[in-house]
Design a protein around this motif. Structure first.
Motif, PDB file in Angstrom:
ATOM      1  N   ALA A  90       0.823  -1.210   0.000  1.00  0.00           N
ATOM      2  CA  ALA A  90       0.000   0.000   0.000  1.00  0.00           C
ATOM      3  C   ALA A  90       0.854   1.256   0.000  1.00  0.00           C
ATOM      4  CB  ALA A  90      -0.945   0.000   1.193  1.00  0.00           C
ATOM      5  N   GLN A  91       1.966   1.213   0.693  1.00  0.00           N
ATOM      6  CA  GLN A  91       2.808   2.399   0.814  1.00  0.00           C
ATOM      7  C   GLN A  91       3.907   2.485  -0.246  1.00  0.00           C
ATOM      8  OE1 GLN A  91       2.704   2.581   5.621  1.00  0.00           O
ATOM      9  NE2 GLN A  91       4.018   4.041   4.592  1.00  0.00           N
ATOM     10  N   GLN A  92       4.213   1.357  -0.909  1.00  0.00           N
ATOM     11  CA  GLN A  92       5.365   1.379  -1.805  1.00  0.00           C
ATOM     12  C   GLN A  92       5.081   0.971  -3.245  1.00  0.00           C
ATOM     13  OE1 GLN A  92       8.402  -1.067   0.028  1.00  0.00           O
ATOM     14  NE2 GLN A  92       8.389   0.141   1.903  1.00  0.00           N
ATOM     15  N   GLY A  95       0.602   0.430  -7.956  1.00  0.00           N
ATOM     16  CA  GLY A  95      -0.638  -0.168  -8.420  1.00  0.00           C
ATOM     17  C   GLY A  95      -1.712  -0.327  -7.363  1.00  0.00           C
ATOM     18  N   VAL A  96      -1.373  -0.104  -6.104  1.00  0.00           N
ATOM     19  CA  VAL A  96      -2.344  -0.306  -5.018  1.00  0.00           C
ATOM     20  C   VAL A  96      -3.247   0.914  -4.884  1.00  0.00           C
ATOM     21  CG1 VAL A  96      -2.635  -0.724  -2.546  1.00  0.00           C
ATOM     22  CG2 VAL A  96      -0.798  -1.853  -3.787  1.00  0.00           C
ATOM     23  N   ARG A  97      -4.533   0.641  -4.874  1.00  0.00           N
ATOM     24  CA  ARG A  97      -5.543   1.694  -4.769  1.00  0.00           C
ATOM     25  C   ARG A  97      -6.142   1.797  -3.376  1.00  0.00           C
ATOM     26  NH1 ARG A  97     -10.729   1.397  -8.561  1.00  0.00           N
ATOM     27  NH2 ARG A  97     -11.797   3.205  -7.753  1.00  0.00           N
ATOM     28  N   ALA A  98      -6.024   0.688  -2.619  1.00  0.00           N
ATOM     29  CA  ALA A  98      -6.634   0.637  -1.290  1.00  0.00           C
ATOM     30  C   ALA A  98      -5.991  -0.475  -0.482  1.00  0.00           C
ATOM     31  CB  ALA A  98      -8.134   0.382  -1.414  1.00  0.00           C
ATOM     32  N   ALA A  99      -6.205  -0.415   0.836  1.00  0.00           N
ATOM     33  CA  ALA A  99      -5.724  -1.462   1.736  1.00  0.00           C
ATOM     34  C   ALA A  99      -6.823  -1.823   2.721  1.00  0.00           C
ATOM     35  CB  ALA A  99      -4.479  -1.002   2.482  1.00  0.00           C
ATOM     36  N   THR A 108       3.463   4.225   9.711  1.00  0.00           N
ATOM     37  CA  THR A 108       3.833   4.430   8.312  1.00  0.00           C
ATOM     38  C   THR A 108       5.332   4.590   8.120  1.00  0.00           C
ATOM     39  OG1 THR A 108       3.384   6.799   8.507  1.00  0.00           O
ATOM     40  CG2 THR A 108       1.610   5.411   7.640  1.00  0.00           C
ATOM     41  N   GLU A 109       6.024   5.150   9.100  1.00  0.00           N
ATOM     42  CA  GLU A 109       7.464   5.343   8.934  1.00  0.00           C
ATOM     43  C   GLU A 109       8.224   4.022   8.827  1.00  0.00           C
ATOM     44  OE1 GLU A 109       6.722   6.351  13.413  1.00  0.00           O
ATOM     45  OE2 GLU A 109       5.765   6.868  11.524  1.00  0.00           O
ATOM     46  N   TRP A 110       7.641   2.929   9.323  1.00  0.00           N
ATOM     47  CA  TRP A 110       8.272   1.620   9.193  1.00  0.00           C
ATOM     48  C   TRP A 110       8.289   1.149   7.740  1.00  0.00           C
ATOM     49  CZ3 TRP A 110       5.666  -1.388  13.806  1.00  0.00           C
ATOM     50  CH2 TRP A 110       6.079  -0.806  15.007  1.00  0.00           C
ATOM     51  N   PHE A 111       7.471   1.793   6.901  1.00  0.00           N
ATOM     52  CA  PHE A 111       7.339   1.394   5.502  1.00  0.00           C
ATOM     53  C   PHE A 111       7.796   2.499   4.553  1.00  0.00           C
ATOM     54  CE2 PHE A 111       4.363  -0.928   8.103  1.00  0.00           C
ATOM     55  CZ  PHE A 111       4.600  -2.242   7.732  1.00  0.00           C
ATOM     56  N   GLY A 112       8.578   3.428   5.066  1.00  0.00           N
ATOM     57  CA  GLY A 112       9.196   4.413   4.211  1.00  0.00           C
ATOM     58  C   GLY A 112       8.549   5.775   4.154  1.00  0.00           C
ATOM     59  N   PRO A 114       5.029   8.637   4.910  1.00  0.00           N
ATOM     60  CA  PRO A 114       3.605   8.844   5.176  1.00  0.00           C
ATOM     61  C   PRO A 114       2.721   7.978   4.275  1.00  0.00           C
ATOM     62  CG  PRO A 114       4.467  10.669   3.902  1.00  0.00           C
ATOM     63  CD  PRO A 114       5.644   9.795   4.275  1.00  0.00           C
ATOM     64  N   TRP A 115       1.484   7.844   4.691  1.00  0.00           N
ATOM     65  CA  TRP A 115       0.505   7.105   3.890  1.00  0.00           C
ATOM     66  C   TRP A 115       0.317   7.845   2.569  1.00  0.00           C
ATOM     67  CZ3 TRP A 115      -1.221   2.375   4.627  1.00  0.00           C
ATOM     68  CH2 TRP A 115      -2.278   1.922   3.832  1.00  0.00           C
ATOM     69  N   PRO A 116       0.344   7.130   1.452  1.00  0.00           N
ATOM     70  CA  PRO A 116       0.255   7.797   0.156  1.00  0.00           C
ATOM     71  C   PRO A 116      -1.138   8.387  -0.118  1.00  0.00           C
ATOM     72  CG  PRO A 116       0.491   5.415  -0.107  1.00  0.00           C
ATOM     73  CD  PRO A 116       0.567   5.696   1.350  1.00  0.00           C
ATOM     74  N   ALA A 117      -1.137   9.574  -0.674  1.00  0.00           N
ATOM     75  CA  ALA A 117      -2.390  10.220  -1.072  1.00  0.00           C
ATOM     76  C   ALA A 117      -3.084   9.351  -2.117  1.00  0.00           C
ATOM     77  CB  ALA A 117      -2.105  11.606  -1.632  1.00  0.00           C
ATOM     78  N   GLY A 118      -4.381   9.254  -2.015  1.00  0.00           N
ATOM     79  CA  GLY A 118      -5.149   8.509  -3.003  1.00  0.00           C
ATOM     80  C   GLY A 118      -5.283   7.031  -2.736  1.00  0.00           C
ATOM     81  N   VAL A 119      -4.657   6.513  -1.663  1.00  0.00           N
ATOM     82  CA  VAL A 119      -4.797   5.096  -1.309  1.00  0.00           C
ATOM     83  C   VAL A 119      -5.774   5.013  -0.137  1.00  0.00           C
ATOM     84  CG1 VAL A 119      -3.633   3.008  -0.495  1.00  0.00           C
ATOM     85  CG2 VAL A 119      -2.488   4.519  -2.135  1.00  0.00           C
ATOM     86  N   ALA A 120      -6.943   4.452  -0.410  1.00  0.00           N
ATOM     87  CA  ALA A 120      -7.974   4.312   0.619  1.00  0.00           C
ATOM     88  C   ALA A 120      -7.562   3.253   1.641  1.00  0.00           C
ATOM     89  CB  ALA A 120      -9.300   3.932  -0.029  1.00  0.00           C
ATOM     90  N   LEU A 121      -8.068   3.375   2.859  1.00  0.00           N
ATOM     91  CA  LEU A 121      -7.693   2.458   3.933  1.00  0.00           C
ATOM     92  C   LEU A 121      -8.896   2.074   4.765  1.00  0.00           C
ATOM     93  CD1 LEU A 121      -5.558   1.030   5.767  1.00  0.00           C
ATOM     94  CD2 LEU A 121      -5.370   3.208   7.011  1.00  0.00           C
TER      95      LEU A 121
END
Length: 186
Positions: A90-92, A95-99, A108-112, A114-121
């Protein structure tokens, strides 16, 4: 119809995880459930954690490989241990649109970053689940402007019908809310 790439929990790709995926399919969405443990299943969370911790990097690599063959616009999902590969994608992965995260959600910092804009959660956790590492899922939902669904009790892996922790009432709500979330993705 949306596509959900769903990663299993630390006890493996059990019949209960497959049944959960089937319920999402019955709601009109496609679901892929890669086996990150090569057919291994474990009788307890602790046994699974011993194996999972030793193979975390391999599991994430397998998740990335599974995502690489999908058309852009899919949702990444994970149950407990499966949250790590799902949140990584989801963060990297573009192609991911949602999680959809069940029984967890991490910083989120564990995955590089902030949460990406446009990816629903959408997150699903039991309010007193000792394995969910709250308040991390709550903070993630707030940061991502995502949907946090809290369920009563302390159950973990409550959506897996093959485990003693299974809860049909919680599972039915998780399935209903997940299908509605995926419906909104189109």
């Amino acid at each position: 119809m949306a596509h959900l790439l769903l990663f299993h929990h630390v006890q493996g790709l059990t019949t209960g995880v497959r049944a959960f995926a089937d319920r999402i399919r019955a709601g009109g969405h496609s679901v892929t459930t890669p086996d990150l443990f090569g057919g291994r299943t474990f009788a307890s969370i602790e046994e699974g954690m011993e194996y999972g911790d030793a193979h975390q990097d391999k599991a994430v690599d397998m998740a990335k490989a599974a995502a690489a063959v999908l058309a852009p616009g899919f949702a990444a999902g994970g149950i407990s241990y499966g949250v790590v590969p799902a949140q990584t994608l989801a963060q990297q992965h573009e192609g991911v649109r949602a999680a959809v995260l069940v029984d967890g959600g991490l910083k989120t910092e564990w995955f590089g970053g902030p949460w990406p804009a446009g990816v629903a959660l959408q997150i699903h956790v039991c309010a007193d689940d000792p394995w969910a590492e709250r308040p991390m899922p709550d903070e993630l939902a707030a940061e991502a402007a995502g949907e946090l669904n809290l369920y009563p009790g302390s159950a973990h892996l409550s959506v897996d019908a093959s485990l003693p922790s299974y809860d049909e009432t919680i599972t039915a709500e998780v399935v209903e809310r997940t299908i509605a979330f995926l419906d909104r993705l189109g």
